[in-house]
Write a protein that holds these residues in place. Structure first.
Motif, PDB file in Angstrom:
ATOM      1  N   THR A  90     -31.463  99.530 115.749  1.00 23.42           N
ATOM      2  CA  THR A  90     -32.072  99.180 117.038  1.00 23.42           C
ATOM      3  C   THR A  90     -33.531  98.771 116.902  1.00 23.42           C
ATOM      4  OG1 THR A  90     -32.648 101.498 117.404  1.00 23.42           O
ATOM      5  CG2 THR A  90     -30.531 100.734 118.281  1.00 23.42           C
ATOM      6  N   VAL A  91     -34.191  99.146 115.795  1.00 25.25           N
ATOM      7  CA  VAL A  91     -35.613  98.839 115.638  1.00 25.25           C
ATOM      8  C   VAL A  91     -35.858  97.764 114.580  1.00 25.25           C
ATOM      9  CG1 VAL A  91     -36.311 101.138 116.382  1.00 25.25           C
ATOM     10  CG2 VAL A  91     -35.966 100.687 113.938  1.00 25.25           C
ATOM     11  N   ARG A  92     -34.810  97.337 113.922  1.00 26.05           N
ATOM     12  CA  ARG A  92     -34.958  96.352 112.843  1.00 26.05           C
ATOM     13  C   ARG A  92     -35.396  95.005 113.423  1.00 26.05           C
ATOM     14  NH1 ARG A  92     -29.780  96.335 109.874  1.00 26.05           N
ATOM     15  NH2 ARG A  92     -29.031  95.340 111.774  1.00 26.05           N
ATOM     16  N   PRO A  93     -36.500  94.431 112.935  1.00 25.48           N
ATOM     17  CA  PRO A  93     -36.955  93.128 113.459  1.00 25.48           C
ATOM     18  C   PRO A  93     -35.946  92.018 113.175  1.00 25.48           C
ATOM     19  CG  PRO A  93     -38.686  94.217 112.196  1.00 25.48           C
ATOM     20  CD  PRO A  93     -37.420  94.977 111.938  1.00 25.48           C
ATOM     21  N   GLU A  94     -35.965  91.009 114.004  1.00 24.34           N
ATOM     22  CA  GLU A  94     -35.102  89.835 113.821  1.00 24.34           C
ATOM     23  C   GLU A  94     -35.336  89.237 112.430  1.00 24.34           C
ATOM     24  OE1 GLU A  94     -32.196  87.177 115.065  1.00 24.34           O
ATOM     25  OE2 GLU A  94     -33.042  88.806 116.280  1.00 24.34           O
ATOM     26  N   GLY A  95     -34.257  88.995 111.705  1.00 28.64           N
ATOM     27  CA  GLY A  95     -34.360  88.380 110.380  1.00 28.64           C
ATOM     28  C   GLY A  95     -34.580  89.352 109.244  1.00 28.64           C
ATOM     29  N   SER A  96     -34.798  90.628 109.552  1.00 24.34           N
ATOM     30  CA  SER A  96     -35.014  91.619 108.491  1.00 24.34           C
ATOM     31  C   SER A  96     -33.693  91.941 107.801  1.00 24.34           C
ATOM     32  CB  SER A  96     -35.604  92.903 109.070  1.00 24.34           C
ATOM     33  OG  SER A  96     -35.607  93.926 108.086  1.00 24.34           O
ATOM     34  N   ALA A  97     -33.778  92.146 106.477  1.00 22.01           N
ATOM     35  CA  ALA A  97     -32.592  92.531 105.696  1.00 22.01           C
ATOM     36  C   ALA A  97     -32.538  94.047 105.514  1.00 22.01           C
ATOM     37  CB  ALA A  97     -32.628  91.853 104.324  1.00 22.01           C
ATOM     38  N   ALA A  98     -33.406  94.795 106.194  1.00 23.77           N
ATOM     39  CA  ALA A  98     -33.431  96.249 106.028  1.00 23.77           C
ATOM     40  C   ALA A  98     -32.180  96.891 106.618  1.00 23.77           C
ATOM     41  CB  ALA A  98     -34.675  96.827 106.690  1.00 23.77           C
ATOM     42  N   ALA A  99     -31.792  98.011 106.030  1.00 24.67           N
ATOM     43  CA  ALA A  99     -30.711  98.864 106.539  1.00 24.67           C
ATOM     44  C   ALA A  99     -29.385  98.131 106.744  1.00 24.67           C
ATOM     45  CB  ALA A  99     -31.145  99.536 107.848  1.00 24.67           C
ATOM     46  N   PRO A 100     -28.933  97.330 105.762  1.00 21.96           N
ATOM     47  CA  PRO A 100     -27.612  96.711 105.922  1.00 21.96           C
ATOM     48  C   PRO A 100     -26.501  97.766 105.796  1.00 21.96           C
ATOM     49  CG  PRO A 100     -28.436  96.320 103.701  1.00 21.96           C
ATOM     50  CD  PRO A 100     -29.544  96.998 104.470  1.00 21.96           C
ATOM     51  N   ARG A 101     -25.440  97.606 106.544  1.00 28.21           N
ATOM     52  CA  ARG A 101     -24.334  98.571 106.492  1.00 28.21           C
ATOM     53  C   ARG A 101     -23.018  97.913 106.107  1.00 28.21           C
ATOM     54  NH1 ARG A 101     -23.266 101.445 111.454  1.00 28.21           N
ATOM     55  NH2 ARG A 101     -22.193 102.947 110.112  1.00 28.21           N
ATOM     56  N   TRP A 102     -23.019  96.614 105.878  1.00 27.02           N
ATOM     57  CA  TRP A 102     -21.756  95.936 105.559  1.00 27.02           C
ATOM     58  C   TRP A 102     -21.278  96.264 104.141  1.00 27.02           C
ATOM     59  CZ3 TRP A 102     -22.116  92.624 101.413  1.00 27.02           C
ATOM     60  CH2 TRP A 102     -23.375  92.114 101.101  1.00 27.02           C
ATOM     61  N   PHE A 103     -22.189  96.708 103.279  1.00 25.57           N
ATOM     62  CA  PHE A 103     -21.833  97.084 101.905  1.00 25.57           C
ATOM     63  C   PHE A 103     -21.957  98.604 101.811  1.00 25.57           C
ATOM     64  CE2 PHE A 103     -22.093  97.756  97.430  1.00 25.57           C
ATOM     65  CZ  PHE A 103     -21.520  96.657  96.810  1.00 25.57           C
TER      66      PHE A 103
END
Length: 333
Positions: A90-103
């Motif tokens: 909810t706090v991740r800026p647009e375009g950021s790759a932080a905190a991916p959960r797909w992997f």
């Protein structure tokens, strides 16, 4: 250097299929005589961590710790860290790759990536780190990355609805998109070379086995390294391949579809045409016995045997037959 011991076996390895074959091989050959040279084209960085999926699948499988249902990751795994990342979406800026959960990275699995990443930051090579991880899991065979350099498998997705073809990383294709989209091309980026340890394994082994792994994205990255095809071709009479295609289909993963999409035939004959220059024998499953003559016309001696490794004993039988097909079983046993 046990990899160069008389009667040693070097296995050109990808992920799940190679891991299961290696497990069978461990039942018929002294562990110290086995060197698994493993694909690293799938390697990626997520959360700042160095992740080597094929190396880990091989390590966990041979240590008896793999999740038997998924065929990857650790048995009895928990996923609290990945679940907790949702808080930050909810706090991740647009375009950021932080905190991916797909992997998905399991909590126990994270420890391996923490260790690998910290050691790399200290200047250790991937070869050194992989040997340390194997020892930590109690393994006595040699597990060797194909290269200590960065080599990245890049998949070009076919154009859809008039849009231009798109390049994505292998893990984007395989995990995020669940290999559900058509492929137009595959290439291998990076100025990588075969590691000296891997080269010695191929040069000194009595027998080289090309494991039943995806020819394009598991075996292909290794073959893309300078001089590897020439080296394997020079050992062609001692090299045996096991077909990953059974009855026109891949047992796991998208190998059959990728072969067709990239202009190859998804059959043991198509596999033979891909490997004829670097291996003299192809082991095919009994369901493909009717294609044996076509395999031989493609330039490889064909050996027919049950190749679906649904039990450890069947994997061991396949390993014995594969070694015998290389006419070296008497040197090994």
């Amino acid at each position: 250097d046990s990899g160069s011991a008389a009667g040693s076996v070097a296995v050109v390895s990808g992920g799940v299929g190679a891991a299961r074959f290696l497990r069978g091989l461990m039942d018929v050959v002294d562990h110290e005589r086995i060197t698994a040279v493993v694909n690293t084209g799938d390697d990626t960085v997520l959360h700042g961590l160095d992740i080597s999926p094929d190396l880990d699948t091989v390590t966990y499988t041979l240590a008896g710790a793999i999740d038997p249902e998924r065929g990857w990751g650790l048995v009895d795994e928990s996923w609290r860290a990945m679940e907790s990342l949702e808080r930050y979406a909810t706090v991740r800026p647009e375009g950021s790759a932080a905190a991916p959960r797909w992997f998905n990275l399991g909590d126990q699995d994270l420890a391996t990536h923490f260790y690998r990443t910290a050691r790399r930051r200290e200047g250790a090579s991937l070869t050194e780190i992989t040997a340390e991880i194997a020892r930590a899991w109690g393994l006595r065979l040699n597990i060797v990355p194909m290269t200590d350099d960065r080599c990245s498998t890049v998949v070009t997705l076919a154009a859809v609805d008039g849009e231009a073809p798109t390049d994505v990383s292998f893990q984007d294709y395989f995990v995020r998109l669940r290999h559900s989209v058509a492929v137009q091309a595959v290439r291998f980026d990076g100025d990588a070379r075969l590691s000296d340890t891997a080269r010695r394994a191929f040069t000194d082994a009595r027998t080289i086995v090309i494991a039943p792994s995806n020819p394009i994205v598991s075996i292909g990255p290794m073959r893309s390294l300078p001089g590897v095809d020439e080296l394997l071709a020079s050992r062609r009479t001692d090299t045996v391949a096991v077909s990953p295609i059974v009855g026109g289909a891949a047992l796991k993963g998208p190998a059959d579809r990728m072969l067709v999409e990239l202009g190859f035939e998804a059959s043991v004959v198509g596999v033979a045409r891909l490997y004829a220059d670097i291996a003299s024998v192809l082991v095919v499953d009994t369901v493909d016995e009717h294609l044996a003559d076509e395999v031989e016309r493609a330039g490889m001696r064909c050996v027919v045997a049950p190749s679906i490794m649904s039990t450890p004993s069947l994997a061991a039988d396949l390993a014995r037959i594969t070694l015998a097909a290389g006419r070296t079983v008497s040197d090994i046993e």
